[in-house]
Design a protein around this motif. Sequence first.
Motif, PDB file in Angstrom:
ATOM      1  N   ASP A 172       8.540   8.361  11.243  1.00 41.70           N
ATOM      2  CA  ASP A 172       8.638   6.960  11.654  1.00 41.70           C
ATOM      3  C   ASP A 172       8.246   6.763  13.112  1.00 41.70           C
ATOM      4  OD1 ASP A 172       9.095   5.059   9.764  1.00 41.70           O
ATOM      5  OD2 ASP A 172      11.181   5.691   9.468  1.00 41.70           O
ATOM      6  N   ARG A 195      -0.673   5.028   3.222  1.00 43.61           N
ATOM      7  CA  ARG A 195      -0.842   4.073   2.125  1.00 43.61           C
ATOM      8  C   ARG A 195      -0.195   2.772   2.563  1.00 43.61           C
ATOM      9  NH1 ARG A 195       2.856   7.939   0.979  1.00 43.61           N
ATOM     10  NH2 ARG A 195       4.993   7.237   0.660  1.00 43.61           N
ATOM     11  N   GLU A 196      -0.139   1.791   1.637  1.00 43.74           N
ATOM     12  CA  GLU A 196       0.366   0.472   2.013  1.00 43.74           C
ATOM     13  C   GLU A 196       1.697   0.549   2.778  1.00 43.74           C
ATOM     14  OE1 GLU A 196      -0.250  -2.370  -0.993  1.00 43.74           O
ATOM     15  OE2 GLU A 196       1.236  -3.763  -0.189  1.00 43.74           O
ATOM     16  N   GLU A 197       2.605   1.360   2.222  1.00 46.57           N
ATOM     17  CA  GLU A 197       3.958   1.417   2.784  1.00 46.57           C
ATOM     18  C   GLU A 197       3.984   2.054   4.191  1.00 46.57           C
ATOM     19  OE1 GLU A 197       6.051   4.167   0.323  1.00 46.57           O
ATOM     20  OE2 GLU A 197       7.431   4.566   1.995  1.00 46.57           O
ATOM     21  N   THR A 198       3.193   3.122   4.384  1.00 46.86           N
ATOM     22  CA  THR A 198       3.190   3.765   5.708  1.00 46.86           C
ATOM     23  C   THR A 198       2.354   2.947   6.704  1.00 46.86           C
ATOM     24  OG1 THR A 198       1.668   5.320   4.638  1.00 46.86           O
ATOM     25  CG2 THR A 198       3.815   6.166   5.304  1.00 46.86           C
ATOM     26  N   ALA A 200       2.252  -0.170   6.760  1.00 48.07           N
ATOM     27  CA  ALA A 200       3.112  -1.295   7.151  1.00 48.07           C
ATOM     28  C   ALA A 200       4.084  -0.903   8.258  1.00 48.07           C
ATOM     29  CB  ALA A 200       3.885  -1.803   5.935  1.00 48.07           C
ATOM     30  N   ARG A 201       4.305   0.415   8.421  1.00 43.63           N
ATOM     31  CA  ARG A 201       5.207   0.867   9.491  1.00 43.63           C
ATOM     32  C   ARG A 201       4.457   1.061  10.807  1.00 43.63           C
ATOM     33  NH1 ARG A 201       7.384   5.230   5.438  1.00 43.63           N
ATOM     34  NH2 ARG A 201       8.344   6.369   7.154  1.00 43.63           N
ATOM     35  N   ALA A 221      -5.935   0.667   0.515  1.00 42.02           N
ATOM     36  CA  ALA A 221      -4.825   0.125   1.313  1.00 42.02           C
ATOM     37  C   ALA A 221      -5.246  -0.015   2.773  1.00 42.02           C
ATOM     38  CB  ALA A 221      -3.600   1.025   1.194  1.00 42.02           C
TER      39      ALA A 221
END
Length: 294
Positions: A172, A195-198, A200-201, A221
Amino acid sequence: MRLVRLTVHVLAEVPERVLAALERDFELVPGPEGAAGLVAIPGIPVDAALLDTAGPELRIVANYAVGLDNVDLDAARERGIVVTNTPDVLTRATAEHALALLLALVRRVAEGDRLIRARKPWRLGPTFMLGHGLEGRTLGVVGAGRIGRELGRLAEALGMRVVLAGRGDPLDEVLAADVVSLHCPFTSETRHLIREETLARMRSDAVLVNTSRGPVVDEDALVRALRAGSIAGAALDVFENEPAVHPGLLELDNVVLTPHLGSATAEAREAMGMLCVEALRAVLLEGRTPPNAV
Ligand code: GLV
């Protein structure tokens, strides 16, 4: 002295000095059938089928790369075939390339070059084509191996703060950096790590650099994130379906692309080749396991 020279099949053109060294000790053959050694490169899978085509004479696959994702290591192990790679000698070259990509992106080098070649009018001005500096920014390295740590050292010389995932710093924190640079091997665990989720971070003003392997990034993504402005840019040397490049990436000005040139200096490529030759000699002529066997 051996009367019949052992045969080696080389899957790609190699630098002259490497070729001469190979020819000194081995007979180079145009196909894998019956070869005692193979020199492999990324992008050409060395799978069970290829190993079986080579046949029982095959004793070593010398991979002309540090990454080994192109070689089916289990299939090689089952057949008692030694696999070697080329660590260390390409570390600096690859770290430098990551830095070159990063500087090209944040200082808009490729974009400026395109503008001039398009013969568009331009004039120096206080607000013309501004980029960003790197001093005081944070570099997040994913994969704290030799190359990632080397890039960290180069970045520190530029006044960047470095966080290393895989060396204690949590992913993170690395994803929250101004620059996220990928240096992990491609394995089933690192597939689509970005990917989309990482994505977004990551920060909306952050950039992504990839000199590792294409499939570590979900390119669909990434294109969506770049279009939406949820990250600021990407500098890519490797691609998910190499040599094909996602058409969405080609349309974006905040993307810098190079054709898998990470270790592509004359010096590194020659040293990598000589490591392959030494490994072939060790296994085939001296009956010993070289230090770069994996
Ligand atoms: C090149 O991509 C390498 O792994 O050496």
